[in-house]
Scaffold this active site. Structure first.
Site, PDB file in Angstrom:
ATOM      1  N   ILE A   7       8.542   9.842 -50.796  1.00 12.79           N
ATOM      2  CA  ILE A   7      10.241   8.558 -50.587  1.00 12.79           C
ATOM      3  C   ILE A   7      10.249   7.960 -49.775  1.00 12.79           C
ATOM      4  O   ILE A   7      10.509   9.253 -48.231  1.00 12.79           O
ATOM      5  CB  ILE A   7      11.422   9.297 -51.585  1.00 12.79           C
ATOM      6  CG1 ILE A   7      11.456   9.966 -52.957  1.00 12.79           C
ATOM      7  CG2 ILE A   7      13.020   8.720 -51.243  1.00 12.79           C
ATOM      8  CD1 ILE A   7      12.040  10.754 -53.646  1.00 12.79           C
ATOM      9  N   CYS A   8      11.322   6.758 -49.057  1.00 12.22           N
ATOM     10  CA  CYS A   8      11.215   6.484 -47.922  1.00 12.22           C
ATOM     11  C   CYS A   8      12.807   6.708 -48.012  1.00 12.22           C
ATOM     12  O   CYS A   8      13.179   5.105 -49.115  1.00 12.22           O
ATOM     13  CB  CYS A   8      10.592   5.306 -47.681  1.00 12.22           C
ATOM     14  SG  CYS A   8      10.999   3.852 -46.111  1.00 12.22           S
ATOM     15  N   VAL A   9      13.296   6.521 -47.412  1.00  8.74           N
ATOM     16  CA  VAL A   9      15.026   6.265 -47.692  1.00  8.74           C
ATOM     17  C   VAL A   9      15.480   7.372 -46.060  1.00  8.74           C
ATOM     18  O   VAL A   9      14.903   7.748 -44.944  1.00  8.74           O
ATOM     19  CB  VAL A   9      15.733   7.056 -47.924  1.00  8.74           C
ATOM     20  CG1 VAL A   9      15.199   9.026 -48.029  1.00  8.74           C
ATOM     21  CG2 VAL A   9      16.804   7.197 -48.456  1.00  8.74           C
ATOM     22  N   ASN A  36      11.188   1.493 -52.653  1.00  6.47           N
ATOM     23  CA  ASN A  36      11.239   3.390 -51.850  1.00  6.47           C
ATOM     24  C   ASN A  36      10.186   4.091 -52.169  1.00  6.47           C
ATOM     25  O   ASN A  36      10.715   5.169 -51.165  1.00  6.47           O
ATOM     26  CB  ASN A  36      12.202   3.563 -51.503  1.00  6.47           C
ATOM     27  CG  ASN A  36      13.109   2.592 -51.101  1.00  6.47           C
ATOM     28  OD1 ASN A  36      14.067   2.002 -51.781  1.00  6.47           O
ATOM     29  ND2 ASN A  36      12.910   0.914 -50.100  1.00  6.47           N
TER      30      ASN A  36
END
Length: 211
Positions: A94-96, A87
């Site tokens: 950041i991919c969240v 992620n």
């Protein structure tokens, strides 16, 4: 002064300043805030790699950027320390979900930081920015852990951070080893077993149809 600060309403500036001050004096476990006196919308952070993961013993530098629409819009998160993680993109983005579709204006910086720390324990390969890391996490956990640990040893070595946070949803999930018994290993071993079982079932049906 940074343009983001200039575009934020005074009550939001006060909210951010108060939360950053609180996080600096009373940080969550394994997290350290580095205050930026000149720009409070640029939140610098050190995160300690959780035990029981390939990131253990590492100190990861990251930052949150609070845009002019904060808190209506979520902050953007970036790892400044190189990390091998599904992620996190090659440029550190950041991919969240909490930073995207699950964001709510009442969620604060502490919640965001704890969520990112959780991501080190429970990566989400379904929304991978690093496709290679996501594939290895699903198909070959040992190789994934080896790559992630090597990157940690090369780029993220540092002293241990101090601090306890009873509200940390991930603090009880830590384990003592990286491979075999860690929380990531157990979870993805189970996922891998389910996928293998489903594949065997599909292959069996195809074989029966050919008879």
């Amino acid at each position: 002064m940074n343009s983001n600060v200039e575009n934020l309403p005074p009550h939001i500036i006060r909210r951010v300043y108060k939360e950053v001050s609180t996080l600096t004096s009373d940080p969550p476990e394994g997290i350290k805030i580095i205050p930026n006196e000149e720009d409070i919308t640029d939140v610098q952070v050190h995160i300690e790699g959780p035990e029981g993961t390939p990131y253990a013993a590492g100190i990861f530098r990251m930052k949150l950027i609070l845009g002019k629409d904060f808190p209506a819009a979520p902050p953007k998160g970036y790892f400044l320390t190189k990390i091998f993680h599904p992620n996190v993109s090659n440029n550190g983005e950041i991919c969240v979900n909490v930073l995207k579709k699950d964001w709510k204006a009442e969620l604060g910086i502490r919640h965001v930081l704890l969520t990112i720390k959780c991501l080190l324990i429970h990566p989400n390969p379904e929304s991978a920015l690093n496709e290679e890391a996501g594939r290895l996490l699903l198909e070959n956990y040992e190789e994934y852990a080896s790559r992630a640990k090597l990157m940690t040893e090369i780029h993220a070595q540092g002293s241990t951070l101090r601090g306890k946070d009873p509200t940390d949803p991930c603090s009880s999930a830590s384990a003592t080893v990286v491979s075999g018994d860690g929380p990531m290993a157990k979870k993805h071993a189970g996922d891998r077993d389910k996928k293998l079982a489903a594949k065997k079932k599909t292959d069996k049906k195809r074989a029966l149809r050919r008879l």
